[in-house]
Write an enzyme that holds these catalytic residues in place. Structure first.
Site, short mmCIF file in Angstrom:
data_model
loop_
_atom_site.label_atom_id
_atom_site.label_comp_id
_atom_site.label_asym_id
_atom_site.label_seq_id
_atom_site.Cartn_x
_atom_site.Cartn_y
_atom_site.Cartn_z
N LYS A 105 0.86 -1.18 0.00
CA LYS A 105 0.00 0.00 0.00
C LYS A 105 0.90 1.23 0.00
CE LYS A 105 -4.36 1.10 2.14
NZ LYS A 105 -5.47 0.49 2.85
N ARG A 136 -25.64 -1.39 6.73
CA ARG A 136 -25.65 -2.82 6.45
C ARG A 136 -26.07 -3.65 7.65
NH1 ARG A 136 -20.42 -4.66 3.36
NH2 ARG A 136 -21.27 -3.59 1.61
N GLU A 195 -19.40 -5.20 9.61
CA GLU A 195 -20.31 -4.42 10.46
C GLU A 195 -21.41 -5.27 11.08
OE1 GLU A 195 -19.13 -3.37 7.56
OE2 GLU A 195 -18.09 -1.51 8.03
#
Ligand SMILES: Cc1ncc(C[n+]2csc(CCOP(=O)(O)OP(=O)(O)O)c2C)c(N)n1
Length: 617
Positions: free
Chosen positions: A259, A372, A344
């Protein structure tokens, strides 16, 4: 094409080294590997230059330069479909599909979106930006090809090691692995979500990186597995993707990337902060503006203080420890903070378990990502009357991340849940107070919501009426402004404007906005019109609850609601969006005057038209 220079200065000049004419990925197929490597360096320099200048997702995009080049050489987009999970890593894809010039306007109003966008390009298939969905889309698209006899097409889903911790990915793999459709899952494994990816899947991937050829979960689920391959070796990535393409069956390509590759600050200690940046100096990596205290900062300080006082308090995050302000709490109480991955739904039900087990869980999550897990809040927390506190950062208009990131649904989605209470602080003082009040509730879930913004000046009350804060009173009592959350300032300014125009306005803040505060009823009765104001969607809003309770109490006082229309609101700055939707003192004053004249606030289709449409008449 000979647009590429034979050598690139260090650092490369972003614009000189990039061919502006990249509009068709076909062009890439004519390049040799040395040219491709130079192109990769030029793209990297371009990304650093542009993203540092205007903000955006830096680390994720620097990590996928070679991967995206290879994808576009091997697969023929849009015939073959390239799906980017989450979508925050699609900048290189945008550059390669004709949108280089758009980067000057990235994430600004009417400019290039920070995520794939169907309206920008036929090469953008999905655009939602919530993680862990791409494999399910891929499964469905490949099934559709089969049903419709559209053979010879491939579907490619690029998914991060962070996103693959999300349950939907495993639900999708369960389907994908059980059939023989040509789906290529490119696992972009950089070992990080924001922070290093947590949990057993991350450990498994680390094992595969170190021990190629060992047993792996993807093969056990019925997919082929290729890799691991060095994701920055463009030739090697291309080779393995060609192989995957030729298999014509489900396959995972394990691509190991770094990254932030090529930008020191993004690769080193600052990797977390460099996931998404504001305007930063491209040399030092430091923010250009002095940091101001945000709502997140205030929450972070207060929850750490509460943690000292209450050993039963635990915090949960779905892979967003620092962005949700839990850094300080985690430093002090590392054993009382849980990063569950981008999960979540699991986080909410795990919080329910923690509450059943005697802890007081604080779920720190962005408003949009709680969407969600609404059923988990309802069935697993509220139905069991469990005391879980949800702290919804980024509630209301967020801004440059666009439609899927605005936190404008939480009130509508949560207001109908029995026993659940929502607090909307107007300033930092109220945030501290309300967080403590919420965490003192033992009979059911509580929610504290606040925006993505710097905290303004404190807005003091002049008196209390029951549980409602009176922020301004006027003996004439013409209009009542019910200010909910961080909208007190424009409400007070509107009241001042109205006073100049001979209209007496009371401004109140109920602090707790779900359920509707009963102490508002007498206040409503005493006025001629009411305007509720909140930083959230109008449909099923906290304002609707106020109107309903007034009607239920037999009051004939009209209660109007200012909120965001039932629309997907494009990216722009938070300020621009709020101004356009009537959150200015002038627009609110205008709305009150119309209401007093017996006129409606909206012209057509109440849910669809923004309030500004009217005040601009
Ligand atoms: C459902 C959901 N929760 C949280 C986020 C916030 N988020 C955006 S990117 C990200 C980390 C993604 O990590 P990974 O998939 O490995 O991609 P990388 O950025 O490392 O390329 C998170 C948590 C999100 N987009 N969607």
């Amino acid at each position: 094409m000979s647009i590429l220079p034979s050598s690139i200065s260090s650092p490369p000049t972003p614009h000189r080294d990039l061919p502006h004419a990249i509009s068709d990925p076909d062009w890439l197929r004519g390049l040799g590997y040395p040219e491709l490597r130079r192109l990769a360096a030029a793209i990297r320099a371009f990304l650093v230059h542009n993203v540092c200048r205007g903000g955006g997702h830096l680390g994720p995009n620097l990590g996928v330069v070679e991967l995206t080049l290879s994808l576009h050489r091997v697969f023929r987009s849009p015939h073959d479909r390239l799906l980017f999970d989450t979508g925050h890593q699609a900048y290189v894809h945008k550059i390669l599909t004709g949108r280089l010039d758009g980067f000057a306007t990235l994430r600004t109003r009417d400019g290039l979106s920070g995520y794939p966008s169907q309206s920008e390009s036929v090469h953008d298939i999905i655009e939602n930006s919530h993680a862990s969905t791409a494999l399910s889309y891929a499964d469905g698209l490949a099934k559709a090809d089969e049903v419709r006899g559209a053979l010879g097409r491939s579907t490619v889903a690029v998914v991060g090691d962070g996103a693959i911790t999300g349950g939907m990915c495993w639900e999708a793999l369960n389907s994908i692995g059980s059939a023989n459709r040509p789906i290529v899952v490119v696992l972009n494994d950089n070992g990080r979500s924001y922070a290093p990816t947590s949990g057993g899947i991350a450990v498994h991937l680390r094992g595969l990186r170190g021990r190629p050829g060992g047993p792996n979960v993807f093969e056990q689920l019925g997919l082929d597995y290729l890799g691991p391959v060095d994701g920055h070796d463009v030739e090697a990535v291309e080779h393995v993707l060609r192989k995957a393409h030729s298999l014509r069956r489900p396959v995972v390509v394990h691509c190991v990337t770094r990254k932030g590759h090529g930008f020191d600050h993004a690769e080193a200690n600052d990797a977390d902060r460099m996931h998404a940046v504001g305007v930063i100096d491209s040399v030092t990596g430091r923010p250009r503006a002095l940091p101001k205290s945000t709502w997140t900062d205030v929450f972070g300080e207060e929850i750490a203080r509460i943690g000292e006082e209450r050993p039963d308090v635990v915090c949960l995050t779905a892979a967003m420890l620092l962005p949700t302000g839990l850094g300080r709490f985690a430093e002090r109480f590392p054993k009382r903070v849980f990063d569950v991955g981008i999960a979540e739904q699991h986080m909410v039900t795990s919080a329910a378990g923690l509450a059943m087990g005697g802890c007081h869980p604080v779920v720190a999550v962005y408003s949009t990502f709680l969407n969600r897990a609404v059923d988990q809040v309802l069935s697993d927390v509220a139905l069991h009357r469990l005391a879980v506190t949800f702290v919804l950062d980024r509630s209301g208009v967020t801004g440059p991340d666009g439609p899927s990131h605005h936190g404008v649904w939480d009130l509508s989605l949560l207001a109908g849940i029995p026993g659940l209470r929502v607090a909307a602080p107007r300033d930092a003082t109220r945030l501290r107070e309300l967080l403590r009040e919420a965490m003192a509730v033992t009979s059911g879930p509580t929610v504290v919501r606040f925006p993505k913004a710097t905290v303004g000046q404190p807005v003091d009350l002049v008196e209390r009426c029951g549980r409602v804060d009176i922020l301004r009173s006027d003996p004439r009592q013409d209009a009542l402004l019910v200010s909910m959350g961080p909208v007190a300032e424009p409400c007070l300014a509107a009241a001042a404007l109205l006073a100049e125009r001979g209209i007496g306005t009371t401004v109140v803040d109920p602090r707790w906005v779900v359920p509707a505060e009963r102490d508002l009823i007498d206040l409503i009765r005493a006025h001629r019109v009411v305007l509720t104001v909140e930083d959230g969607g109008r449909t099923g809003s906290a304002g609707c609850l106020v109107a309903q309770s007034a009607t239920d109490a037999g009051l004939l006082v009209p209660v109007h609601n200012l909120g965001l229309p039932r629309r997907f609101i494009p990216h722009a700055s938070r300020r621009q969006i709020l101004d356009e939707h009537g959150y200015t003192a002038e627009a609110m004053a205008f709305a009150v005057q119309r209401a007093l004249n017996g006129e409606g606030l909206l012209r057509h289709e109440p849910d669809e038209a923004p309030l500004t449409a009217l005040w601009q008449i």
